[in-house]
Motif scaffolding. Structure first.
Motif, PDB file in Angstrom:
ATOM      1  N   TRP A   1       0.832  -1.203   0.000  1.00  0.00           N
ATOM      2  CA  TRP A   1       0.000   0.000   0.000  1.00  0.00           C
ATOM      3  C   TRP A   1       0.872   1.260   0.000  1.00  0.00           C
ATOM      4  O   TRP A   1       0.568   2.233  -0.681  1.00  0.00           O
ATOM      5  CB  TRP A   1      -0.917   0.009   1.221  1.00  0.00           C
ATOM      6  N   MET A   2       1.945   1.233   0.772  1.00  0.00           N
ATOM      7  CA  MET A   2       2.842   2.391   0.818  1.00  0.00           C
ATOM      8  C   MET A   2       3.457   2.659  -0.552  1.00  0.00           C
ATOM      9  O   MET A   2       3.576   3.807  -0.978  1.00  0.00           O
ATOM     10  CB  MET A   2       3.942   2.183   1.854  1.00  0.00           C
ATOM     11  N   LEU A   3       3.858   1.610  -1.257  1.00  0.00           N
ATOM     12  CA  LEU A   3       4.396   1.761  -2.603  1.00  0.00           C
ATOM     13  C   LEU A   3       3.350   2.404  -3.511  1.00  0.00           C
ATOM     14  O   LEU A   3       3.659   3.318  -4.294  1.00  0.00           O
ATOM     15  CB  LEU A   3       4.815   0.400  -3.165  1.00  0.00           C
ATOM     16  N   GLY A   4       2.114   1.941  -3.401  1.00  0.00           N
ATOM     17  CA  GLY A   4       1.058   2.495  -4.223  1.00  0.00           C
ATOM     18  C   GLY A   4       0.820   3.966  -3.951  1.00  0.00           C
ATOM     19  O   GLY A   4       0.742   4.787  -4.877  1.00  0.00           O
ATOM     20  N   ILE A   5       0.708   4.332  -2.675  1.00  0.00           N
ATOM     21  CA  ILE A   5       0.455   5.723  -2.312  1.00  0.00           C
ATOM     22  C   ILE A   5       1.602   6.620  -2.757  1.00  0.00           C
ATOM     23  O   ILE A   5       1.402   7.744  -3.222  1.00  0.00           O
ATOM     24  CB  ILE A   5       0.218   5.843  -0.795  1.00  0.00           C
ATOM     25  N   GLY A   6       2.814   6.101  -2.660  1.00  0.00           N
ATOM     26  CA  GLY A   6       3.972   6.930  -2.971  1.00  0.00           C
ATOM     27  C   GLY A   6       4.331   7.009  -4.436  1.00  0.00           C
ATOM     28  O   GLY A   6       4.825   8.047  -4.897  1.00  0.00           O
ATOM     29  N   ARG A   7       4.067   5.939  -5.212  1.00  0.00           N
ATOM     30  CA  ARG A   7       4.644   5.872  -6.559  1.00  0.00           C
ATOM     31  C   ARG A   7       3.690   5.460  -7.668  1.00  0.00           C
ATOM     32  O   ARG A   7       4.084   5.512  -8.842  1.00  0.00           O
ATOM     33  CB  ARG A   7       5.829   4.887  -6.548  1.00  0.00           C
ATOM     34  N   ARG A   8       2.474   5.040  -7.362  1.00  0.00           N
ATOM     35  CA  ARG A   8       1.575   4.592  -8.424  1.00  0.00           C
ATOM     36  C   ARG A   8       0.528   5.657  -8.729  1.00  0.00           C
ATOM     37  O   ARG A   8       0.159   6.446  -7.864  1.00  0.00           O
ATOM     38  CB  ARG A   8       0.886   3.280  -8.026  1.00  0.00           C
ATOM     39  N   SER A   9       0.035   5.645  -9.958  1.00  0.00           N
ATOM     40  CA  SER A   9      -1.036   6.567 -10.339  1.00  0.00           C
ATOM     41  C   SER A   9      -2.322   6.181  -9.627  1.00  0.00           C
ATOM     42  O   SER A   9      -2.465   5.065  -9.104  1.00  0.00           O
ATOM     43  CB  SER A   9      -1.257   6.513 -11.850  1.00  0.00           C
ATOM     44  N   ALA A  10      -3.287   7.095  -9.625  1.00  0.00           N
ATOM     45  CA  ALA A  10      -4.572   6.821  -8.984  1.00  0.00           C
ATOM     46  C   ALA A  10      -5.240   5.595  -9.596  1.00  0.00           C
ATOM     47  O   ALA A  10      -5.732   4.708  -8.889  1.00  0.00           O
ATOM     48  CB  ALA A  10      -5.476   8.043  -9.102  1.00  0.00           C
ATOM     49  N   ARG A  11      -5.258   5.519 -10.916  1.00  0.00           N
ATOM     50  CA  ARG A  11      -5.883   4.389 -11.606  1.00  0.00           C
ATOM     51  C   ARG A  11      -5.212   3.082 -11.221  1.00  0.00           C
ATOM     52  O   ARG A  11      -5.881   2.075 -10.959  1.00  0.00           O
ATOM     53  CB  ARG A  11      -5.808   4.606 -13.118  1.00  0.00           C
TER      54      ARG A  11
ATOM     55  N   LEU B 268      -6.232   5.234  -0.060  1.00  0.00           N
ATOM     56  CA  LEU B 268      -5.230   5.362  -1.116  1.00  0.00           C
ATOM     57  C   LEU B 268      -4.695   6.778  -1.275  1.00  0.00           C
ATOM     58  O   LEU B 268      -3.938   7.052  -2.209  1.00  0.00           O
ATOM     59  CB  LEU B 268      -5.823   4.882  -2.446  1.00  0.00           C
ATOM     60  N   GLY B 269      -5.060   7.672  -0.367  1.00  0.00           N
ATOM     61  CA  GLY B 269      -4.532   9.034  -0.426  1.00  0.00           C
ATOM     62  C   GLY B 269      -5.040   9.826  -1.605  1.00  0.00           C
ATOM     63  O   GLY B 269      -4.290  10.608  -2.205  1.00  0.00           O
ATOM     64  N   LEU B 270      -6.327   9.651  -1.938  1.00  0.00           N
ATOM     65  CA  LEU B 270      -6.915  10.302  -3.107  1.00  0.00           C
ATOM     66  C   LEU B 270      -8.174  11.060  -2.708  1.00  0.00           C
ATOM     67  O   LEU B 270      -8.884  10.670  -1.777  1.00  0.00           O
ATOM     68  CB  LEU B 270      -7.280   9.258  -4.172  1.00  0.00           C
TER      69      LEU B 270
ATOM     70  N   VAL C 124     -10.921   9.587  -7.171  1.00  0.00           N
ATOM     71  CA  VAL C 124     -11.364   8.189  -7.140  1.00  0.00           C
ATOM     72  C   VAL C 124     -12.448   7.963  -8.182  1.00  0.00           C
ATOM     73  O   VAL C 124     -12.393   7.005  -8.967  1.00  0.00           O
ATOM     74  CB  VAL C 124     -11.883   7.811  -5.734  1.00  0.00           C
ATOM     75  N   ASN C 125     -13.440   8.848  -8.205  1.00  0.00           N
ATOM     76  CA  ASN C 125     -14.545   8.684  -9.143  1.00  0.00           C
ATOM     77  C   ASN C 125     -14.062   8.670 -10.585  1.00  0.00           C
ATOM     78  O   ASN C 125     -14.471   7.826 -11.393  1.00  0.00           O
ATOM     79  CB  ASN C 125     -15.564   9.801  -8.931  1.00  0.00           C
ATOM     80  N   ARG C 126     -13.150   9.579 -10.912  1.00  0.00           N
ATOM     81  CA  ARG C 126     -12.628   9.655 -12.273  1.00  0.00           C
ATOM     82  C   ARG C 126     -11.896   8.365 -12.655  1.00  0.00           C
ATOM     83  O   ARG C 126     -12.074   7.827 -13.757  1.00  0.00           O
ATOM     84  CB  ARG C 126     -11.694  10.852 -12.407  1.00  0.00           C
ATOM     85  N   SER C 127     -11.093   7.854 -11.731  1.00  0.00           N
ATOM     86  CA  SER C 127     -10.306   6.649 -12.024  1.00  0.00           C
ATOM     87  C   SER C 127     -11.189   5.412 -12.120  1.00  0.00           C
ATOM     88  O   SER C 127     -10.955   4.537 -12.972  1.00  0.00           O
ATOM     89  CB  SER C 127      -9.239   6.457 -10.940  1.00  0.00           C
ATOM     90  N   VAL C 128     -12.201   5.313 -11.256  1.00  0.00           N
ATOM     91  CA  VAL C 128     -13.136   4.181 -11.336  1.00  0.00           C
ATOM     92  C   VAL C 128     -13.877   4.220 -12.670  1.00  0.00           C
ATOM     93  O   VAL C 128     -14.080   3.179 -13.314  1.00  0.00           O
ATOM     94  CB  VAL C 128     -14.112   4.195 -10.142  1.00  0.00           C
ATOM     95  N   GLN C 129     -14.270   5.405 -13.089  1.00  0.00           N
ATOM     96  CA  GLN C 129     -14.953   5.525 -14.380  1.00  0.00           C
ATOM     97  C   GLN C 129     -14.046   5.096 -15.531  1.00  0.00           C
ATOM     98  O   GLN C 129     -14.518   4.501 -16.516  1.00  0.00           O
ATOM     99  CB  GLN C 129     -15.438   6.961 -14.588  1.00  0.00           C
ATOM    100  N   GLU C 130     -12.746   5.369 -15.424  1.00  0.00           N
ATOM    101  CA  GLU C 130     -11.807   4.911 -16.453  1.00  0.00           C
ATOM    102  C   GLU C 130     -11.763   3.380 -16.513  1.00  0.00           C
ATOM    103  O   GLU C 130     -11.759   2.789 -17.604  1.00  0.00           O
ATOM    104  CB  GLU C 130     -10.407   5.455 -16.164  1.00  0.00           C
ATOM    105  N   LEU C 131     -11.728   2.745 -15.346  1.00  0.00           N
ATOM    106  CA  LEU C 131     -11.700   1.278 -15.314  1.00  0.00           C
ATOM    107  C   LEU C 131     -12.994   0.701 -15.866  1.00  0.00           C
ATOM    108  O   LEU C 131     -12.984  -0.323 -16.555  1.00  0.00           O
ATOM    109  CB  LEU C 131     -11.452   0.800 -13.877  1.00  0.00           C
ATOM    110  N   ARG C 132     -14.102   1.352 -15.552  1.00  0.00           N
ATOM    111  CA  ARG C 132     -15.379   0.931 -16.138  1.00  0.00           C
ATOM    112  C   ARG C 132     -15.360   1.118 -17.658  1.00  0.00           C
ATOM    113  O   ARG C 132     -15.789   0.245 -18.406  1.00  0.00           O
ATOM    114  CB  ARG C 132     -16.527   1.749 -15.536  1.00  0.00           C
TER     115      ARG C 132
END
Length: 246
Positions: free
Chosen positions: A143-153, A191-193, A198-206
């Motif tokens: 989770w720390m790796l994600g919060i620090g280095r991964r995009s929201a999506r 996720l620090g968002l 969050v809504n925008r990224s979930v819509q992208e995955l959809r």
């Protein structure tokens, strides 16, 4: 004594990461529980508490979290049936974070003295619980790796993959339908968002036809593509091979 049906997910959860003997399995199933229903959005334990008991999550979703001085929340983990979220209070006498319900939950409180007695009778369970605690640490690092280095999506896709894999290990996934009754705000707090992000990224995955998420149920439409989107490698969950395949 609780019925085996009340605590079998604890056995399933532990057997997803290691082997148990029949004596160990029966010892876990025989733990005395005080079962209690807890409403959603309620703290079960709070920072500063000095508990004399731990609790097993039987039904529902729970999170660990801390608050800043101005009341902003950071969620550190989501817990699912079969977890003992405050097992650490066996050895750390003062709790340094809060544990609260995400949904209405059923929990079984276990007096520390009964856990200590089980560990005296079945000493190898100390290693089993230690392994479970180490896996919690591995999840936290991911989770720390994600919060620090991964995009929201990527963060969101990764969490969806993780929860799918963990819930499958305790037989809570029905085909490609995964119970995930958390809000977008709770996902953001984990996720620090912001909720908007969050809504925008979930819509992208959809929009990419990877998932549907409504009514507290995540439907995984394309597992391999969701794994790729989330950079998800389940190695850090340390599950046995049969539990890592969707």
């Amino acid at each position: 004594m609780p019925s085996p049906q009340g605590v079998h997910r604890l056995v399933q959860k532990l057997e997803s990461i290691t082997d148990l003997t029949e004596a160990e399995r029966q010892g876990l199933l025989s733990l005395p529980l005080r079962v209690q229903e807890v409403r959603a959005d309620q703290d079960i334990t709070r920072e500063g508490d000095r508990p004399t008991q731990s609790f097993l999550l039987l039904e529902g979703f729970i999170c660990r979290y801390k608050l800043t001085q101005v009341g902003k929340r950071q969620i550190f983990a989501f817990h699912t049936p079969g977890d003992i979220p405050d097992l650490l209070t066996l050895h750390l006498k003062t709790l340094d974070h809060n544990v609260g319900t995400v949904t209405a939950c059923t929990v079984g409180f276990i007096q520390h003295e009964h856990l200590h007695e089980l560990l005296r009778q079945q000493p190898r369970l100390m290693d089993v619980f230690w392994r479970d605690t180490l896996v919690d640490g591995a999840i936290f690092r991911e989770w720390m790796l994600g919060i620090g280095r991964r995009s929201a999506r990527t963060r969101i896709a990764h969490l969806f993959c993780e929860m799918t894999t963990r819930l499958r290990a305790v037989d809570l996934v029905d085909g490609n339908r995964v119970p995930l009754p958390i809000t977008q705000a709770e996902l953001g707090d984990a996720l620090g968002l912001s909720t908007v992000h969050v809504n925008r990224s979930v819509q992208e995955l959809r929009g990419d036809n990877l998932i549907e998420w409504q009514g507290g149920v995540l439907t995984v439409l394309d597992w391999e593509s969701l794994k790729a989107a989330g950079e998800f490698d389940p190695t850090y969950l340390h599950l046995s091979g049969s539990h890592t395949v969707p």
